[in-house]
Design a protein around this motif. Structure first.
Motif, PDB file in Angstrom:
ATOM      1  N   GLY A   8       0.826  -1.201   0.000  1.00  0.00           N
ATOM      2  CA  GLY A   8       0.000   0.000   0.000  1.00  0.00           C
ATOM      3  C   GLY A   8       0.861   1.252   0.000  1.00  0.00           C
ATOM      4  N   THR A   9       0.190   2.373  -0.198  1.00  0.00           N
ATOM      5  CA  THR A   9       0.885   3.657  -0.176  1.00  0.00           C
ATOM      6  C   THR A   9       0.931   4.204   1.256  1.00  0.00           C
ATOM      7  N   PHE A  10      -0.178   4.035   1.969  1.00  0.00           N
ATOM      8  CA  PHE A  10      -0.292   4.482   3.357  1.00  0.00           C
ATOM      9  C   PHE A  10       0.035   5.965   3.518  1.00  0.00           C
ATOM     10  N   ASP A  11      -0.517   6.781   2.593  1.00  0.00           N
ATOM     11  CA  ASP A  11      -0.318   8.232   2.683  1.00  0.00           C
ATOM     12  C   ASP A  11      -1.337   8.812   3.662  1.00  0.00           C
ATOM     13  N   VAL A  35       5.738  -0.802   0.828  1.00  0.00           N
ATOM     14  CA  VAL A  35       5.211   0.566   0.779  1.00  0.00           C
ATOM     15  C   VAL A  35       5.538   1.149  -0.597  1.00  0.00           C
ATOM     16  N   SER A  36       4.501   1.562  -1.330  1.00  0.00           N
ATOM     17  CA  SER A  36       4.701   2.059  -2.701  1.00  0.00           C
ATOM     18  C   SER A  36       5.657   3.253  -2.723  1.00  0.00           C
ATOM     19  N   SER A  37       6.577   3.231  -3.662  1.00  0.00           N
ATOM     20  CA  SER A  37       7.523   4.346  -3.794  1.00  0.00           C
ATOM     21  C   SER A  37       6.794   5.604  -4.264  1.00  0.00           C
ATOM     22  N   VAL A  71      10.472  -1.002   0.070  1.00  0.00           N
ATOM     23  CA  VAL A  71       9.868  -0.129  -0.934  1.00  0.00           C
ATOM     24  C   VAL A  71       9.327  -0.969  -2.087  1.00  0.00           C
ATOM     25  N   GLU A  72       8.038  -0.771  -2.413  1.00  0.00           N
ATOM     26  CA  GLU A  72       7.439  -1.434  -3.586  1.00  0.00           C
ATOM     27  C   GLU A  72       7.707  -0.525  -4.782  1.00  0.00           C
ATOM     28  N   GLU A  73       8.564  -1.001  -5.690  1.00  0.00           N
ATOM     29  CA  GLU A  73       8.981  -0.156  -6.821  1.00  0.00           C
ATOM     30  C   GLU A  73       8.026  -0.274  -8.008  1.00  0.00           C
ATOM     31  N   LEU A  77       5.907  -6.405  -9.865  1.00  0.00           N
ATOM     32  CA  LEU A  77       6.932  -7.239  -9.224  1.00  0.00           C
ATOM     33  C   LEU A  77       6.402  -8.085  -8.061  1.00  0.00           C
ATOM     34  N   LYS A  78       5.076  -8.135  -7.906  1.00  0.00           N
ATOM     35  CA  LYS A  78       4.516  -8.829  -6.733  1.00  0.00           C
ATOM     36  C   LYS A  78       5.001 -10.282  -6.620  1.00  0.00           C
ATOM     37  N   GLY A  79       5.097 -10.980  -7.759  1.00  0.00           N
ATOM     38  CA  GLY A  79       5.568 -12.371  -7.742  1.00  0.00           C
ATOM     39  C   GLY A  79       6.969 -12.466  -7.159  1.00  0.00           C
ATOM     40  N   ASP A  94     -10.094  -5.101  -0.548  1.00  0.00           N
ATOM     41  CA  ASP A  94     -10.991  -5.646  -1.575  1.00  0.00           C
ATOM     42  C   ASP A  94     -11.265  -4.671  -2.721  1.00  0.00           C
ATOM     43  N   ASP A  95     -10.650  -3.480  -2.674  1.00  0.00           N
ATOM     44  CA  ASP A  95     -10.664  -2.633  -3.875  1.00  0.00           C
ATOM     45  C   ASP A  95      -9.828  -3.308  -4.980  1.00  0.00           C
ATOM     46  N   TRP A  96      -9.009  -4.290  -4.581  1.00  0.00           N
ATOM     47  CA  TRP A  96      -8.188  -5.033  -5.550  1.00  0.00           C
ATOM     48  C   TRP A  96      -8.747  -6.431  -5.795  1.00  0.00           C
ATOM     49  N   ARG A 114     -12.537  -3.168   2.832  1.00  0.00           N
ATOM     50  CA  ARG A 114     -12.050  -1.830   3.204  1.00  0.00           C
ATOM     51  C   ARG A 114     -12.877  -1.262   4.347  1.00  0.00           C
ATOM     52  N   THR A 115     -12.255  -0.383   5.121  1.00  0.00           N
ATOM     53  CA  THR A 115     -12.983   0.350   6.153  1.00  0.00           C
ATOM     54  C   THR A 115     -13.817   1.432   5.460  1.00  0.00           C
ATOM     55  N   ALA A 116     -15.101   1.483   5.819  1.00  0.00           N
ATOM     56  CA  ALA A 116     -15.999   2.439   5.162  1.00  0.00           C
ATOM     57  C   ALA A 116     -15.679   3.880   5.562  1.00  0.00           C
ATOM     58  N   GLU A 117     -15.970   4.765   4.665  1.00  0.00           N
ATOM     59  CA  GLU A 117     -16.008   6.206   4.934  1.00  0.00           C
ATOM     60  C   GLU A 117     -14.705   6.833   5.414  1.00  0.00           C
ATOM     61  N   VAL A 118     -13.568   6.272   5.009  1.00  0.00           N
ATOM     62  CA  VAL A 118     -12.307   6.976   5.252  1.00  0.00           C
ATOM     63  C   VAL A 118     -11.367   6.701   4.081  1.00  0.00           C
ATOM     64  N   SER A 119     -10.770   7.762   3.575  1.00  0.00           N
ATOM     65  CA  SER A 119      -9.774   7.589   2.525  1.00  0.00           C
ATOM     66  C   SER A 119      -8.853   8.807   2.497  1.00  0.00           C
TER      67      SER A 119
HETATM   68  N1  C2G Z   1      -7.597   0.509   2.992  1.00  0.00           N
HETATM   69  C1  C2G Z   1      -8.708   0.055   3.708  1.00  0.00           C
HETATM   70  N2  C2G Z   1      -9.720   0.915   4.018  1.00  0.00           N
HETATM   71  C2  C2G Z   1      -9.660   2.208   3.624  1.00  0.00           C
HETATM   72  C3  C2G Z   1      -8.561   2.688   2.911  1.00  0.00           C
HETATM   73  C4  C2G Z   1      -7.529   1.800   2.598  1.00  0.00           C
HETATM   74  O1  C2G Z   1      -8.782  -1.139   4.063  1.00  0.00           O
HETATM   75  N3  C2G Z   1     -10.679   2.997   3.937  1.00  0.00           N
HETATM   76  C5  C2G Z   1      -6.532  -0.432   2.661  1.00  0.00           C
HETATM   77  C6  C2G Z   1      -6.395  -0.672   1.152  1.00  0.00           C
HETATM   78  O2  C2G Z   1      -7.361  -1.594   0.706  1.00  0.00           O
HETATM   79  C7  C2G Z   1      -4.976  -1.199   1.067  1.00  0.00           C
HETATM   80  C8  C2G Z   1      -4.260  -0.451   2.219  1.00  0.00           C
HETATM   81  O3  C2G Z   1      -5.288   0.063   3.070  1.00  0.00           O
HETATM   82  O4  C2G Z   1      -4.964  -2.592   1.352  1.00  0.00           O
HETATM   83  C9  C2G Z   1      -3.412   0.694   1.694  1.00  0.00           C
HETATM   84  O5  C2G Z   1      -4.258   1.576   0.960  1.00  0.00           O
HETATM   85  P1  C2G Z   1      -3.614   2.616  -0.044  1.00  0.00           P
HETATM   86  O6  C2G Z   1      -2.549   3.360   0.639  1.00  0.00           O
HETATM   87  O7  C2G Z   1      -4.725   3.352  -0.704  1.00  0.00           O
HETATM   88  O8  C2G Z   1      -2.907   1.632  -1.059  1.00  0.00           O
HETATM   89  P2  C2G Z   1      -2.914   1.690  -2.631  1.00  0.00           P
HETATM   90  O9  C2G Z   1      -2.562   3.048  -3.102  1.00  0.00           O
HETATM   91  O10 C2G Z   1      -4.170   1.018  -3.088  1.00  0.00           O
HETATM   92  O11 C2G Z   1      -1.645   0.813  -2.962  1.00  0.00           O
HETATM   93  O12 C2G Z   1       0.522  -2.827  -4.870  1.00  0.00           O
HETATM   94  C10 C2G Z   1      -0.663  -2.240  -4.491  1.00  0.00           C
HETATM   95  C11 C2G Z   1      -0.523  -0.844  -4.070  1.00  0.00           C
HETATM   96  O13 C2G Z   1       0.680  -0.568  -3.443  1.00  0.00           O
HETATM   97  C12 C2G Z   1      -1.718  -0.525  -3.204  1.00  0.00           C
END
Ligand code: C2G
Length: 132
Positions: A8-11, A35-37, A71-73, A77-79, A94-96, A114-119
């Motif tokens: 994830g990015t986790f921003d 963690v995505s670069s 760092v996920e570049e 490359l997941k495999g 589950d967005d994926w 995913r957790t509802a109502e937060v992004s």
């Molecule tokens: N997430 C969640 N509920 C939210 C927001 C995010 O469960 N309300 C989860 C996402 O489903 C993900 C993780 O938190 O599993 C990280 O979310 P993001 O930082 O948005 O990750 P993303 O940009 O989707 O990067 O290789 C895949 C990417 O690196 C995923």
């Protein structure tokens, strides 16, 4: 020992991130987080994250449920990452859902709700509105 891997990015780290990481950790004994670069994020979303890569990694690494970060570049490359980190379980939000089923040859693949109502996008938007 069951090794779990997630990405994830986790921003602007928020409760949805805590929930997914704690649930991922509960599926095994060791949790590694890719963690995505900044560059990967830019290529996916057309903007840089608010928090830079080193800071996002340090925040994720500081959690008690996280054992290792890297760092996920590249999304492709997941495999390699699964093999390198000897993952038994790949966890994704589950967005994926369905997108990583081909890795079932290498390990178990689990999609968590995913957790509802937060992004991150909504947090950025609400800060913008408050400042206007
Ligand atoms: N997430 C969640 N509920 C939210 C927001 C995010 O469960 N309300 C989860 C996402 O489903 C993900 C993780 O938190 O599993 C990280 O979310 P993001 O930082 O948005 O990750 P993303 O940009 O989707 O990067 O290789 C895949 C990417 O690196 C995923």
């Amino acid at each position: 020992m069951t090794r779990v891997l997630t990405f994830g990015t986790f921003d602007l780290f928020h409760i949805g991130h805590v929930n997914v990481l704690m649930r991922a950790a509960s599926l095994g004994d060791h949790l590694t987080v890719g963690v995505s670069s900044d560059a990967l994020n830019y290529s996916k979303k057309g903007r840089n994250p608010v928090y830079r890569e080193e800071h996002r990694m340090a925040i994720v690494k500081s959690l008690a449920c996280v054992d290792e970060v890297f760092v996920e570049e590249s999304l492709e490359l997941k495999g390699e990452y699964i093999k390198e980190h000897q993952a038994d379980v790949l966890v994704m939000g589950d967005d994926w859902a369905g997108k990583f089923d081909h890795y079932k040859e290498l390990c178990e693949v689990v999609y968590l709700p995913r957790t509802a109502e937060v992004s991150t996008t909504d947090i950025i938007q609400s800060i913008r509105e408050d400042l206007d």
